[in-house]
Scaffold this motif. Structure first.
Motif, PDB file in Angstrom:
ATOM      1  N   ASN A 150       0.854  -1.183   0.000  1.00 10.46           N
ATOM      2  CA  ASN A 150       0.000   0.000   0.000  1.00 10.46           C
ATOM      3  C   ASN A 150       0.891   1.235   0.000  1.00 10.46           C
ATOM      4  N   THR A 151       0.407   2.278  -0.599  1.00  8.21           N
ATOM      5  CA  THR A 151       1.208   3.495  -0.651  1.00  8.21           C
ATOM      6  C   THR A 151       1.295   4.108   0.736  1.00  8.21           C
ATOM      7  N   ASP A 152       2.350   4.884   0.957  1.00 14.15           N
ATOM      8  CA  ASP A 152       2.531   5.537   2.259  1.00 14.15           C
ATOM      9  C   ASP A 152       1.351   6.439   2.597  1.00 14.15           C
ATOM     10  N   SER A 153       0.826   7.158   1.606  1.00 15.42           N
ATOM     11  CA  SER A 153      -0.285   8.063   1.886  1.00 15.42           C
ATOM     12  C   SER A 153      -1.515   7.280   2.347  1.00 15.42           C
ATOM     13  N   TYR A 154      -1.719   6.110   1.785  1.00 12.53           N
ATOM     14  CA  TYR A 154      -2.841   5.269   2.209  1.00 12.53           C
ATOM     15  C   TYR A 154      -2.651   4.845   3.660  1.00 12.53           C
ATOM     16  N   ASN A 155      -1.435   4.453   4.009  1.00 13.43           N
ATOM     17  CA  ASN A 155      -1.166   4.003   5.372  1.00 13.43           C
ATOM     18  C   ASN A 155      -1.303   5.121   6.394  1.00 13.43           C
ATOM     19  N   LEU A 156      -1.163   6.370   5.967  1.00 12.50           N
ATOM     20  CA  LEU A 156      -1.281   7.495   6.882  1.00 12.50           C
ATOM     21  C   LEU A 156      -2.729   7.877   7.169  1.00 12.50           C
ATOM     22  N   LEU A 157      -3.652   7.390   6.355  1.00 10.50           N
ATOM     23  CA  LEU A 157      -5.063   7.706   6.565  1.00 10.50           C
ATOM     24  C   LEU A 157      -5.589   7.023   7.825  1.00 10.50           C
ATOM     25  N   PRO A 158      -6.508   7.676   8.529  1.00 12.34           N
ATOM     26  CA  PRO A 158      -7.160   6.985   9.656  1.00 12.34           C
ATOM     27  C   PRO A 158      -7.883   5.747   9.130  1.00 12.34           C
ATOM     28  N   SER A 159      -7.882   4.685   9.908  1.00 10.81           N
ATOM     29  CA  SER A 159      -8.441   3.412   9.437  1.00 10.81           C
ATOM     30  C   SER A 159      -9.904   3.528   9.012  1.00 10.81           C
ATOM     31  N   GLU A 160     -10.678   4.396   9.669  1.00 16.44           N
ATOM     32  CA  GLU A 160     -12.086   4.506   9.288  1.00 16.44           C
ATOM     33  C   GLU A 160     -12.278   5.146   7.914  1.00 16.44           C
ATOM     34  N   LEU A 161     -11.265   5.820   7.388  1.00 14.10           N
ATOM     35  CA  LEU A 161     -11.359   6.424   6.055  1.00 14.10           C
ATOM     36  C   LEU A 161     -10.813   5.520   4.955  1.00 14.10           C
ATOM     37  N   ARG A 162     -10.038   4.542   5.320  1.00 20.19           N
ATOM     38  CA  ARG A 162      -9.388   3.684   4.317  1.00 20.19           C
ATOM     39  C   ARG A 162     -10.385   2.926   3.448  1.00 20.19           C
ATOM     40  N   ASN A 163     -11.552   2.613   3.996  1.00 24.09           N
ATOM     41  CA  ASN A 163     -12.564   1.884   3.221  1.00 24.09           C
ATOM     42  C   ASN A 163     -13.068   2.696   2.035  1.00 24.09           C
ATOM     43  N   TYR A 164     -12.930   4.007   2.098  1.00 20.34           N
ATOM     44  CA  TYR A 164     -13.492   4.875   1.067  1.00 20.34           C
ATOM     45  C   TYR A 164     -12.477   5.319   0.026  1.00 20.34           C
ATOM     46  N   VAL A 165     -11.262   4.846   0.155  1.00 19.76           N
ATOM     47  CA  VAL A 165     -10.205   5.246  -0.764  1.00 19.76           C
ATOM     48  C   VAL A 165     -10.054   4.200  -1.851  1.00 19.76           C
ATOM     49  N   ASN A 166      -9.974   4.644  -3.084  1.00 21.63           N
ATOM     50  CA  ASN A 166      -9.753   3.737  -4.202  1.00 21.63           C
ATOM     51  C   ASN A 166      -8.269   3.393  -4.245  1.00 21.63           C
ATOM     52  N   THR A 167      -7.959   2.128  -4.049  1.00 22.80           N
ATOM     53  CA  THR A 167      -6.555   1.697  -4.055  1.00 22.80           C
ATOM     54  C   THR A 167      -6.301   0.756  -5.229  1.00 22.80           C
ATOM     55  N   GLU A 168      -6.835   1.094  -6.383  1.00 22.71           N
ATOM     56  CA  GLU A 168      -6.606   0.270  -7.569  1.00 22.71           C
ATOM     57  C   GLU A 168      -5.131   0.368  -7.980  1.00 22.71           C
ATOM     58  N   TYR A 169      -4.644  -0.684  -8.569  1.00 23.52           N
ATOM     59  CA  TYR A 169      -3.251  -0.757  -8.958  1.00 23.52           C
ATOM     60  C   TYR A 169      -3.153  -0.865 -10.473  1.00 23.52           C
ATOM     61  N   ASP A 170      -2.040  -0.422 -10.996  1.00 21.51           N
ATOM     62  CA  ASP A 170      -1.909  -0.540 -12.445  1.00 21.51           C
ATOM     63  C   ASP A 170      -1.613  -1.991 -12.828  1.00 21.51           C
ATOM     64  N   HIS A 171      -1.942  -2.307 -14.064  1.00 20.59           N
ATOM     65  CA  HIS A 171      -1.844  -3.695 -14.541  1.00 20.59           C
ATOM     66  C   HIS A 171      -0.427  -4.247 -14.440  1.00 20.59           C
ATOM     67  N   GLN A 172       0.577  -3.439 -14.711  1.00 22.63           N
ATOM     68  CA  GLN A 172       1.950  -3.948 -14.675  1.00 22.63           C
ATOM     69  C   GLN A 172       2.346  -4.418 -13.282  1.00 22.63           C
ATOM     70  N   LYS A 173       1.912  -3.699 -12.256  1.00 20.15           N
ATOM     71  CA  LYS A 173       2.224  -4.127 -10.890  1.00 20.15           C
ATOM     72  C   LYS A 173       1.499  -5.434 -10.563  1.00 20.15           C
ATOM     73  N   ILE A 174       0.258  -5.549 -11.020  1.00 16.72           N
ATOM     74  CA  ILE A 174      -0.502  -6.773 -10.770  1.00 16.72           C
ATOM     75  C   ILE A 174       0.140  -7.946 -11.505  1.00 16.72           C
ATOM     76  N   TYR A 175       0.493  -7.735 -12.777  1.00 13.97           N
ATOM     77  CA  TYR A 175       1.176  -8.797 -13.533  1.00 13.97           C
ATOM     78  C   TYR A 175       2.445  -9.232 -12.803  1.00 13.97           C
ATOM     79  N   GLY A 176       3.188  -8.261 -12.298  1.00 10.29           N
ATOM     80  CA  GLY A 176       4.428  -8.563 -11.586  1.00 10.29           C
ATOM     81  C   GLY A 176       4.192  -9.454 -10.381  1.00 10.29           C
ATOM     82  N   CYS A 177       3.144  -9.166  -9.621  1.00  8.41           N
ATOM     83  CA  CYS A 177       2.815  -9.988  -8.447  1.00  8.41           C
ATOM     84  C   CYS A 177       2.449 -11.411  -8.854  1.00  8.41           C
TER      85      CYS A 177
END
Length: 164
Positions: free
Chosen positions: A94-121
């Motif tokens: 997860n990105t650092d900015s995502y980790n800095l969000l309060p946990s109750e707000l994390r559910n509302y954040v779009n954390t989609e990843y680009d295809h190349q990162k997904i392919y890599g995983c």
């Protein structure tokens, strides 16, 4: 018969993997007979609406487990739609900015990843499983079946179609 590994929420939150590594060792003793036969369940997350890879403590636990057992996908069974994909996506940090969000707000954040990162995983877990398969001296046909199983159930082909 599938080996059920039930990972308790308290162990996920504490980062404990030792008990579960021992359980996977039982499957490893069966070698290729146990291929695609381990069911990994996360107990205590039944009411979680997010995919497992979007739950930070689950992702961290899976990354730690995969560091110790990089060939885990050799043994995993895709017991529900998108299970293998979600486990592979746990490798995405997860990105650092995502980790800095309060946990109750994390559910509302779009954390989609680009295809190349997904392919890599997906390619990372696939390559580890195939290397392990080679060490077990699985037949070429069995390795191809494993390859297609992981690629299909991890959503690799589906993602490829969406990218075009």
């Amino acid at each position: 018969m599938a080996l059920q590994i039930k990972v308790l929420r308290k162990d996920i939150e504490r980062g404990h993997i030792e008990t579960y590594l021992k359980q996977l060792n039982m499957a490893e003793k069966k070698k290729s007979k146990a291929r695609s036969s381990v069911v990994l369940r996360f107990e205590g997350y039944e009411n979680e609406v997010r995919a497992m890879h979007k739950v930070p403590e689950v992702s961290a636990w899976v990354r730690r487990f995969l560091k110790n057992k990089p060939h885990l996908f050799y043994y995993l069974e895709n017991y529900s739609p998108y299970f293998l994909r979600s486990i592979a996506l746990c490798l995405l940090e997860n990105t650092d900015s995502y980790n800095l969000l309060p946990s109750e707000l994390r559910n509302y954040v779009n954390t989609e990843y680009d295809h190349q990162k997904i392919y890599g995983c997906i390619e990372r877990v696939l390559n580890s499983a195939l290397l392990y398969s080679g060490k077990l001296k699985d037949e070429a046909h069995d390795q191809n079946v494993l390859r297609e199983y992981i690629l299909f159930h991890s959503g690799y082909y589906e993602l490829n179609l969406k990218a075009e």
